[in-house]
Design a protein around this motif. Structure first.
Motif, PDB file in Angstrom:
ATOM      1  N   VAL A  85      -7.916  -2.798   6.710  1.00  0.00           N
ATOM      2  CA  VAL A  85      -7.472  -2.867   5.319  1.00  0.00           C
ATOM      3  C   VAL A  85      -6.263  -3.784   5.200  1.00  0.00           C
ATOM      4  CG1 VAL A  85      -6.448  -1.550   3.424  1.00  0.00           C
ATOM      5  CG2 VAL A  85      -8.399  -0.614   4.672  1.00  0.00           C
ATOM      6  N   MET A 140      -4.192   4.010   2.778  1.00  0.00           N
ATOM      7  CA  MET A 140      -4.827   3.340   3.924  1.00  0.00           C
ATOM      8  C   MET A 140      -3.899   2.301   4.559  1.00  0.00           C
ATOM      9  SD  MET A 140      -8.606   2.840   2.163  1.00  0.00           S
ATOM     10  CE  MET A 140      -9.450   2.411   3.685  1.00  0.00           C
ATOM     11  N   GLU A 141      -2.581   2.505   4.406  1.00  0.00           N
ATOM     12  CA  GLU A 141      -1.640   1.499   4.901  1.00  0.00           C
ATOM     13  C   GLU A 141      -1.563   1.412   6.419  1.00  0.00           C
ATOM     14  OE1 GLU A 141       0.956   5.090   3.641  1.00  0.00           O
ATOM     15  OE2 GLU A 141      -0.859   4.061   2.942  1.00  0.00           O
ATOM     16  N   VAL A 173      -6.174  -7.061   2.783  1.00  0.00           N
ATOM     17  CA  VAL A 173      -5.162  -7.262   1.736  1.00  0.00           C
ATOM     18  C   VAL A 173      -4.433  -8.578   1.955  1.00  0.00           C
ATOM     19  CG1 VAL A 173      -2.968  -6.408   0.818  1.00  0.00           C
ATOM     20  CG2 VAL A 173      -4.840  -4.812   1.242  1.00  0.00           C
ATOM     21  N   PHE A 196      -3.773  -3.471  -5.535  1.00  0.00           N
ATOM     22  CA  PHE A 196      -4.455  -2.977  -4.345  1.00  0.00           C
ATOM     23  C   PHE A 196      -4.506  -1.449  -4.327  1.00  0.00           C
ATOM     24  CE2 PHE A 196      -2.859  -7.181  -3.019  1.00  0.00           C
ATOM     25  CZ  PHE A 196      -4.058  -7.761  -2.637  1.00  0.00           C
ATOM     26  N   SER A 197      -4.486  -0.840  -5.503  1.00  0.00           N
ATOM     27  CA  SER A 197      -4.497   0.618  -5.592  1.00  0.00           C
ATOM     28  C   SER A 197      -5.777   1.211  -4.997  1.00  0.00           C
ATOM     29  CB  SER A 197      -4.333   1.067  -7.049  1.00  0.00           C
ATOM     30  OG  SER A 197      -5.375   0.537  -7.865  1.00  0.00           O
ATOM     31  N   ARG A 198      -6.831   0.409  -4.898  1.00  0.00           N
ATOM     32  CA  ARG A 198      -8.088   0.912  -4.324  1.00  0.00           C
ATOM     33  C   ARG A 198      -7.932   1.270  -2.848  1.00  0.00           C
ATOM     34  NH1 ARG A 198      -8.203  -4.535  -4.925  1.00  0.00           N
ATOM     35  NH2 ARG A 198      -8.987  -5.893  -3.255  1.00  0.00           N
ATOM     36  N   TYR A 199      -6.858   0.809  -2.237  1.00  0.00           N
ATOM     37  CA  TYR A 199      -6.615   1.093  -0.827  1.00  0.00           C
ATOM     38  C   TYR A 199      -5.519   2.132  -0.620  1.00  0.00           C
ATOM     39  CZ  TYR A 199      -9.207  -3.259   0.061  1.00  0.00           C
ATOM     40  OH  TYR A 199     -10.164  -4.239   0.115  1.00  0.00           O
ATOM     41  N   ASN A 200      -5.173   2.890  -1.644  1.00  0.00           N
ATOM     42  CA  ASN A 200      -4.108   3.892  -1.531  1.00  0.00           C
ATOM     43  C   ASN A 200      -4.343   4.822  -0.338  1.00  0.00           C
ATOM     44  OD1 ASN A 200      -2.695   2.955  -3.709  1.00  0.00           O
ATOM     45  ND2 ASN A 200      -3.358   4.539  -5.138  1.00  0.00           N
ATOM     46  N   ASP A 235      -4.489   1.439   8.260  1.00  0.00           N
ATOM     47  CA  ASP A 235      -5.800   0.926   8.683  1.00  0.00           C
ATOM     48  C   ASP A 235      -5.691  -0.582   8.866  1.00  0.00           C
ATOM     49  OD1 ASP A 235      -8.467  -0.185   8.617  1.00  0.00           O
ATOM     50  OD2 ASP A 235      -9.182   1.699   7.757  1.00  0.00           O
ATOM     51  N   LEU A 241       0.813  -1.214   0.000  1.00  0.00           N
ATOM     52  CA  LEU A 241       0.000   0.000   0.000  1.00  0.00           C
ATOM     53  C   LEU A 241       0.847   1.265   0.000  1.00  0.00           C
ATOM     54  CD1 LEU A 241      -2.878  -1.006   2.438  1.00  0.00           C
ATOM     55  CD2 LEU A 241      -2.740  -1.249  -0.033  1.00  0.00           C
TER      56      LEU A 241
END
Length: 261
Positions: free
Chosen positions: A193, A187-188, A197, A181-185, A190, A141
């Motif tokens: 999340v 949010m590293e 992942v 996993f770009s949809r979670y940019n 969280d 992420l």
């Protein structure tokens, strides 16, 4: 240069002797960064995977491999550095996680391949265990690098615990399609999340490897196995002691019988 020499001197003979089969090699990008997330069955996993790749892959390894004193320790450290492994101090769980993340980000920022074992340690019984939601997900992420699931097949059968000589057999390597996993940019940090992942990656590894999945950490499984072995040993010791006491009591009863006649 050292990596190339080590790959030639170690990887070549490994491929020749064990003839590992590979599926999905086309999923490894010819250039650019990527994270290779693999199951972990054997000490040899970190050698078989790089041996079949054209590109350098860097794994993290416990710091003890690099800090052991003496001639043997220096040779071991030189070997692990030569095969592209980075030391990580695992004495503190949080410190180890931060070191793994930093090492992974550094490798990715150089545009290289970063190898990691989400389980955190080798499987104690060949099953696939729950992935730790730290290093893998946070590096993915933080960098946006694709995650490529990898399944090592039968490597644990080559040299089981207690065996000195390896068994000549063909291990396998299955390489899955890259996961984005770009949809979670952003949010590293969280934890939900990170868990999502990690679980997605472990699911893909499970499909590739065909392993039975166990929803506990491998470290906990190792403790359970060790505790069970200890309990079994104690039970056997107590049974042997009870047999001795029973035999002693029977002998004493026999002697009393003889004395009474």
């Amino acid at each position: 240069m050292i990596y190339g020499a080590m790959k030639f001197s170690i990887g070549g003979p490994l491929k020749l002797a064990f003839r590992p089969w590979v599926e999905g090699l086309e999923n490894i990008p010819a250039e650019g960064p990527a994270i290779l997330a693999s199951n972990h069955l054997s000490f040899s996993d970190s050698f078989f995977l790089p041996a079949v790749l054209d590109r350098k892959v860097t794994f993290i390894a416990k710091a003890e491999y690099f800090t052991t004193p003496g001639v043997k320790g220096r040779m071991t450290a030189a070997f692990f550095k030569g095969v592209g492994q980075l030391p990580v101090d695992r004495s503190g769980a949080r410190g180890a996680g931060e070191a793994a993340v930093k090492s992974g980000i550094d490798v990715i920022e150089r545009g290289e391949l970063f190898g990691i074992y989400p389980e955190g340690t080798r499987s104690p019984d060949g099953r696939l265990y729950r992935g730790k939601p730290g290093g893998l997900a946070r590096v993915a992420l933080a960098t946006g690098a694709p995650v490529i699931p990898v399944a090592m097949i039968d490597t644990e059968k080559i040299q089981p615990p207690g065996k000195v000589m390896p068994k000549l057999m063909r291990p396998g390597i299955r390489i899955g399609k890259p996961l984005d996993f770009s949809r979670y940019n952003g949010m590293e940090h969280d934890r939900f999340v990170l868990r999502a992942v990690t679980d997605e990656v472990m699911y893909e590894i499970m499909k590739l490897s065909g392993q039975e999945y166990v929803d506990i950490y491998a470290t906990a499984a190792k403790r359970q196995i060790a505790d069970a072995a200890k309990a079994e040993k104690q039970a056997l010791k107590e049974a042997e002691q009870a047999q001795k006491e029973a035999a002693k009591a029977a002998e004493a009863e026999t002697e009393e019988g003889r004395a009474g006649t």
